[in-house]
Design a protein around this motif. Structure first.
Motif, PDB file in Angstrom:
ATOM      1  N   UNK B 407       5.560   5.775  17.520  1.00 49.37           N
ATOM      2  CA  UNK B 407       5.280   7.211  17.560  1.00 49.37           C
ATOM      3  C   UNK B 407       4.873   7.619  16.157  1.00 49.37           C
ATOM      4  N   UNK B 408       3.739   8.322  16.044  1.00 49.61           N
ATOM      5  CA  UNK B 408       3.238   8.664  14.718  1.00 49.61           C
ATOM      6  C   UNK B 408       3.873   9.947  14.215  1.00 49.61           C
ATOM      7  N   UNK B 409       3.970  10.039  12.916  1.00 51.43           N
ATOM      8  CA  UNK B 409       4.566  11.206  12.272  1.00 51.43           C
ATOM      9  C   UNK B 409       3.567  12.352  12.366  1.00 51.43           C
ATOM     10  N   UNK B 410       3.472  12.928  13.545  1.00 50.95           N
ATOM     11  CA  UNK B 410       2.457  13.929  13.830  1.00 50.95           C
ATOM     12  C   UNK B 410       3.020  14.798  14.958  1.00 50.95           C
ATOM     13  N   UNK B 418      -3.883  10.519  21.375  1.00 48.53           N
ATOM     14  CA  UNK B 418      -4.301   9.201  20.907  1.00 48.53           C
ATOM     15  C   UNK B 418      -4.710   8.319  22.090  1.00 48.53           C
ATOM     16  N   UNK B 454       9.137  10.851  11.516  1.00 51.68           N
ATOM     17  CA  UNK B 454       8.789   9.461  11.256  1.00 51.68           C
ATOM     18  C   UNK B 454       9.296   8.593  12.398  1.00 51.68           C
ATOM     19  N   UNK B 455       8.380   7.866  13.048  1.00 46.65           N
ATOM     20  CA  UNK B 455       8.711   7.002  14.178  1.00 46.65           C
ATOM     21  C   UNK B 455       9.519   7.747  15.233  1.00 46.65           C
ATOM     22  N   UNK B 457      11.620  10.234  14.790  1.00 47.89           N
ATOM     23  CA  UNK B 457      13.006  10.398  14.357  1.00 47.89           C
ATOM     24  C   UNK B 457      13.618  11.735  14.780  1.00 47.89           C
ATOM     25  N   UNK B 458      12.770  12.751  15.083  1.00 44.12           N
ATOM     26  CA  UNK B 458      13.355  14.042  15.444  1.00 44.12           C
ATOM     27  C   UNK B 458      13.806  14.077  16.900  1.00 44.12           C
TER      28      UNK B 458
END
Lengths: 556, 539
Positions: B407-410, B418, B454-455, B457-458
């Motif tokens: 998972x991208x930090x986006x 994507x 990040x990855x 994380x949330x």
């Protein structure tokens, strides 16, 4: 937004505090730098004396000796700068590691391990320049030019005033062009850091990008992001470099004015002291060199700001709890009681535990069953002391665990989670982690009891096989058996199991449950489990839902 | 070392104009600076006739050129670095998808990023000042030699020593320390990462003190290596300073004969040596940059796991996925994964592939996606051997969701898009709902524009898996391989998810890789992997 503001304010306060602390450590380096300037003044006069024929051999010798002295001072200042930076990094890294080891449970849900590791490793490294270079340079930029200007003032008042005026031009111009630019440049620096983070993130997920067929688009996006950042950065730099230009301008101005003044006097024959005049000219670069060093070190300040924001996000160590150690004898076992325990991790998601009460007598096994999010793991984490209840009490052997020092609590418990973490190192080290002082007999007993010996025998390097990143990959069942061996070795009276077979296939699961049954004998056991796996364990079953125990359906 | 740098400069060839312009402007600034000092000396010695005009002119040129130099060199460096990053990224998309990325060697990748950063200074700190030194040396000699040839010789020797010999020796000293440093840094990173990921174990076993001590011990090794680097740098700095002072000393020794000439020479020499003051430090930096360049190029040059055929066949329309007597092992020294695997997955069917861990379930996905190729046997898509197709073509047909899916930090939206950049809002919500995460996202204040961290994380592990799953469902691929999609989900969510999966087909082939079934899956066929072969079992 207010969060960001608060973190910026905390970072500013941190920088201010550390700058004061760093100044004390930097005092020797500053003294050496200042002494270097004093020697440079002496050198300028020696050189001037030789060049104007006032003195030859003695001045030449003086020049050489002072040069050697300056080289030594410069070398020593460099080394002291390094020592100051190293000492600061050592101190801050230990501090942040201790704080993180305390605060880790509360950060577990919001921060990634790799991100925290980057704070401990990279952000602390980025602080080096702040302590090693910026702090001494900032003080020297004020003190050393004053010494030069005062000297010049003594030999030629007008020249001294010219130099002082040029020197004052530097901070004034820096402030004029730099005030807004400094803030913008700092933001730009952070934007640059974010681009690097983005690049790292894309590289980490490169397989995902390629397999989704988006490589070309992502490459183009990366190029666009870099271009955009460059355009914006250059806009900021255009202004930021003006302060460097101001420095160049001031230096050139001082040199030109002084050269013209003395040249004119020389031609007119009114130059009273050619030697002093020459010395003053030679001192012009010395006057500006501390400014240059300061402006070169200025970027270290940005690095420090970025690092400070990351460090300020980690909560400080709490005061140690009052020490009231309880007396427990392992042979007598441990009883556990939850009394109307309430706990909320995150207000927006509601309470995790909402009046949880139950009792486990010593030596008994209890299975907490329920879907994920019911509060099973929260109950286990309370027992491990990772969190404190918002209200209610968790009681071990009649004492509130809030009264226990963490060491006493961890001495009572052994814990096995869903996926044990294996540290980089050998299998032996990973098991001995539970109890480094264990005897060889105790160690091999734990290996046998957990059935680690059977699979380790088949590895070419046996117990010395390296595992972890870049090492041998153990299967989920093998890793779980290592966790069981750790628990055997620790031999604690209270065993906490948090869905220990959640990620195992049925055959492996039954093997692991077998090991857990042997481990459970004679201990108090609390096992969190979603329904299916719980069947393999004999014990009282408590259904937990929405943070409380459900009334038993029929007879247990 | 030279070869590595030459390749990096080669990558920058497209920016030669910018890089060259930066150097040209910096030389102009240098010339003006030296002129300024020399004329100032001459003015004092009343040698220069037009001193005031000349000085003013040089002063203006000096200040303006320095400003231009900073702007142009930075603009050039940003362009060159962006090129390098994009180039590296492109290379990695070709060779790392199967190597680094598929097996998630996070540390290697993290190092790569730092290494690219370490190449920052190559242009500004090395190339530009070296060009300056090469320019200044003859200039100085031309100005001094006519009146004092011996002095010129001494100055030349000292200059070469300071500008070239000392930096090279600093490079030599720094190279060893730099190598030790990067090793020690890696060890420190591993120790810290261990204590961050293993915090539960550490707390449960009361090992905080031991872990801290371990990290401190690793840090001590880092500091020791850095101490070596700092020592080399400080020595080089002191050496360069002494060279400069010795040159001035030489000038002073020549004084007496012609005072005015000597004064000019003294100012000239001071200015000349000032330009190369940073070079010895740059030499120490070069030791570090050389190691970084080696690693960056090494990663870029890693072999392509499965090379595309020279003249690829056309992508077939059919979506039958077949494995025909496959023999495969990852590396010659490892035991074989498949020994005659034969398996056929008909278009539009739902198939489960079961087996204990280590039986090769994920390897099957790797073979289908051309991340690896079998030593013998064929993988067949439609009626065509996969070996005759390009990897990109194959991957446009086969979607993949694994435990390492990133998972991208986006934002959630960007992560989903994507898979299918043209998807509209409704399609995004359909995919999220199918993955049983729609309600969670609806409950977030920022909805689809929530940052995932990040990855991921949330979000909790289970939620992150479901977001990745929504992305996989959104992708238009006719074949979807789901590698343990329910790992980390609790029993109830798993059941929910598998029930939805029963509904999302739409003519797609779904290959479910799992170690066990829950009973709710509606499947056309179940294959069990065992002893390197597949055994078909009825659904």
């Amino acid at each position: 937004m207010s969060d960001i503001e608060a973190s910026k304010a905390a970072a500013r306060a941190w920088i201010k505090r550390e700058r004061r602390a760093g100044l004390g450590a930097a005092r020797p380096a500053i003294a050496l730098g200042f002494a270097g300037t004093v020697l440079a003044i002496g050198q300028a006069f020696c050189a001037a004396a030789v060049l104007t024929g006032v003195s030859f051999a003695p001045a030449l010798t003086g020049f050489a000796l002072l040069a050697i002295g300056r080289a030594g001072l410069g070398y020593a200042a460099d080394r002291m700068g390094f020592a100051a930076g190293a000492a600061a990094r050592r101190r801050l890294r230990t501090d942040i590691l201790s704080r993180l080891s305390w605060a880790r449970p509360t950060l577990a849900r919001s921060r990634h391990s790799a991100e925290l590791a980057a704070v401990v490793v990279d952000k602390i490294e980025a602080l080096d320049g702040f302590f090693a270079r910026f702090i001494p340079a900032a003080t020297l930029a004020a003190a050393a030019p004053i010494a030069v200007a005062l000297t010049v003032l003594c030999v030629d008042r007008t020249a001294g005033l010219i130099l002082a005026a040029a020197g004052l031009l530097v901070p004034a111009a820096m402030a004029l062009s730099g005030l807004g630019a400094a803030a913008a440049a700092r933001d730009q620096f952070l934007a640059m850091t974010r681009l690097q983070t983005r690049f790292l993130d894309r590289i980490r997920g490169i397989a995902t990008i390629v397999l989704l067929g988006r490589a070309a688009e992502e490459t183009a996006a990366l190029r666009r992001a870099a271009d955009e950042l460059r355009t914006r950065t250059m806009k900021v730099l255009r202004v930021a470099f003006l302060s460097s230009a101001a420095l160049d301008l001031a230096a050139a101005l001082a040199l030109i004015l002084l050269a013209l003044r003395y040249g004119q006097q020389w031609r007119a024959g009114t130059l009273a002291d050619p030697m002093a005049a020459l010395a003053v000219l030679l001192l012009v670069p010395e006057f500006f060199s501390p400014f240059r060093a300061f402006s070169a070190a200025y970027q270290d300040m940005f690095h420090a700001t970025a690092a400070a924001e990351a460090l300020a996000d980690v909560p400080p160590m709490p005061p140690a709890p009052p020490v009231r150690e309880i007396r427990t004898l392992e042979t007598h076992g441990v009883s556990v009681q939850f009394e109307d325990v309430r706990l909320t991790w995150d207000k927006s998601r509601g309470p995790a535990l909402n009046g949880l009460s139950f009792r486990v007598p010593a030596g008994e096994t209890v299975v907490l069953a329920g879907p994920s999010g019911a509060g099973k793991s929260s109950a286990i984490e309370l027992l491990l002391g990772f969190v404190r209840p918002d209200s209610g009490r968790v009681v071990i052997n009649g004492r509130d665990i809030a009264d226990l020092v963490p060491q006493a609590l961890s001495g009572l418990t052994a814990w096995i989670g869903q996926r044990p973490v294996l540290f980089s190192g050998t299998i032996r080290e990973n098991i001995l982690f539970a109890r480094p002082e264990a005897t060889p007999e105790q160690f091999s007993e734990a290996l046998r009891a957990a059935r680690v010996d059977s699979f380790v025998e088949q590895l070419p390097n046996g117990l010395e096989t390296t595992i972890g990143e870049g090492g041998y990959g153990l299967s989920g069942g093998q890793a779980q058996r290592i966790a069981i061996a750790r628990a055997f070795l620790k031999n604690a009276p209270l065993l906490l199991l948090d869905e220990p077979t959640a990620h195992l296939d049925p055959a492996t699961e039954s093997e692991v449950l077998d090991g857990l049954r042997r481990l459970a004998a004679g201990r108090t056991v609390i096992m969190a489990s979603h329904s299916a796996a719980a069947r393999g364990v004999t014990g009282r079953r408590l259904d937990i839902r929405d943070g409380r125990i459900q009334p038993a359906r029929g007879a247990a | 070392m030279i070869a590595d740098f030459r390749r990096i400069f080669g990558l920058w060839r497209g920016r030669a104009l910018w890089l060259g312009a930066g150097i040209a402007v910096s030389l102009l600034a240098l010339a003006a600076g030296m002129g300024l000092m020399t004329v100032a000396g001459a003015a004092l010695a009343s040698l220069a006739l037009f001193a005031p005009t000349l000085l003013r002119g040089l002063g203006v040129v000096r200040v303006a050129a320095r400003y231009a130099e900073r702007m142009v060199t930075h603009a050039a460096m940003f362009r060159a670095l962006a090129d390098l990053r994009v180039w590296l990224f492109q290379r990695l998309t070709i060779n790392a998808a199967g190597g680094l990325g598929f097996r998630q060697a996070g540390d290697v990748l993290a190092r790569l990023v730092n290494d690219v950063e370490a190449l920052d200074g190559l242009y500004l700190r090395v190339l530009v000042p070296v060009a300056g030194a090469i320019f200044v040396l003859p200039l100085t000699l031309i100005l001094i030699a006519p009146t004092a040839p011996l002095l010129a010789l001494a100055v030349a020797i000292l200059f070469v020593l300071a500008a070239f010999v000392l930096p090279l020796s600093a490079y030599g000293a720094a190279r060893d320390a730099g190598t030790r440093l990067s090793g020690a840094m890696g060890q420190l990173r591993v120790a810290v990462l261990d204590s961050m990921t293993g915090w539960r174990e550490i707390r449960a076993f009361g090992a905080e003190g031991r872990m801290l001590a371990a990290a401190q011990a690793r840090e001590a090794v880092v500091l020791q290596a850095q101490d070596g680097l700092a020592e080399a740098t400080a020595r080089a700095g002191a050496g360069a300073f002494l060279c400069a002072q010795a040159a001035v000393f030489a000038v002073l020794c020549a004084a007496g004969a012609d005072t005015s000439q000597t004064i000019v020479a003294a100012f000239l020499v001071l200015a000349a040596f000032e330009t190369i003051g940073g070079l010895p430090r740059a030499g120490a930096y070069l030791g570090h940059a050389a190691a970084a360049a080696r690693r960056v190029l090494g990663a870029a040059d890693a072999p392509v796991p499965v090379a595309d055929p020279a003249s690829p066949a056309e992508l077939p329309k059919g979506t039958r996925l077949g494995f025909d007597s496959i023999h495969f092992r990852w590396r010659p020294e490892l035991p074989p994964v498949f020994e005659g695997l034969t398996l056929d997955i008909a278009p539009g069917t739902r198939v489960a592939i079961l087996g204990p861990s280590g039986s090769g379930k994920s390897t099957l996905a790797a073979l289908a996606l051309k991340i690896a190729s079998p030593q013998s046997g064929q993988v067949i898509l439609g009626r065509v051997d996969l070996a005759t197709l390009t990897a990109a073509d194959v991957r446009s047909r086969i979607g993949w969701l694994s435990q390492t899916t990133h998972l991208f930090d986006d934002t959630i939206r960007a992560n989903l898009l994507l898979a299918c950049p043209t998807a509209d809002e409704a399609a995004l919500w359909t995919a999220l709902d199918a993955a049983r995460i729609g309600d969670v996202v609806r409950g977030l204040p920022e909805g689809l524009d929530t940052w995932v961290g990040e990855a991921g994380a949330r979000f909790s592990g289970g939620q992150g898996r479901r977001l990745a799953l929504a992305r996989a469902l959104l992708s238009p691929m006719p074949i979807l391989i789901l590698d343990e999609p329910c790992a980390g989900l609790d029993a109830e969510t798993e059941r929910d998810f598998l029930t939805t999966l029963n509904e999302v087909g739409g003519g797609r082939t779904i290959v479910l890789i799992a170690h066990r079934l829950t009973g709710v899956e509606k499947l056309d066929r179940i294959h069990r992997l065992s002893a390197g072969k597949a055994i078909a079992a009825a659904a």
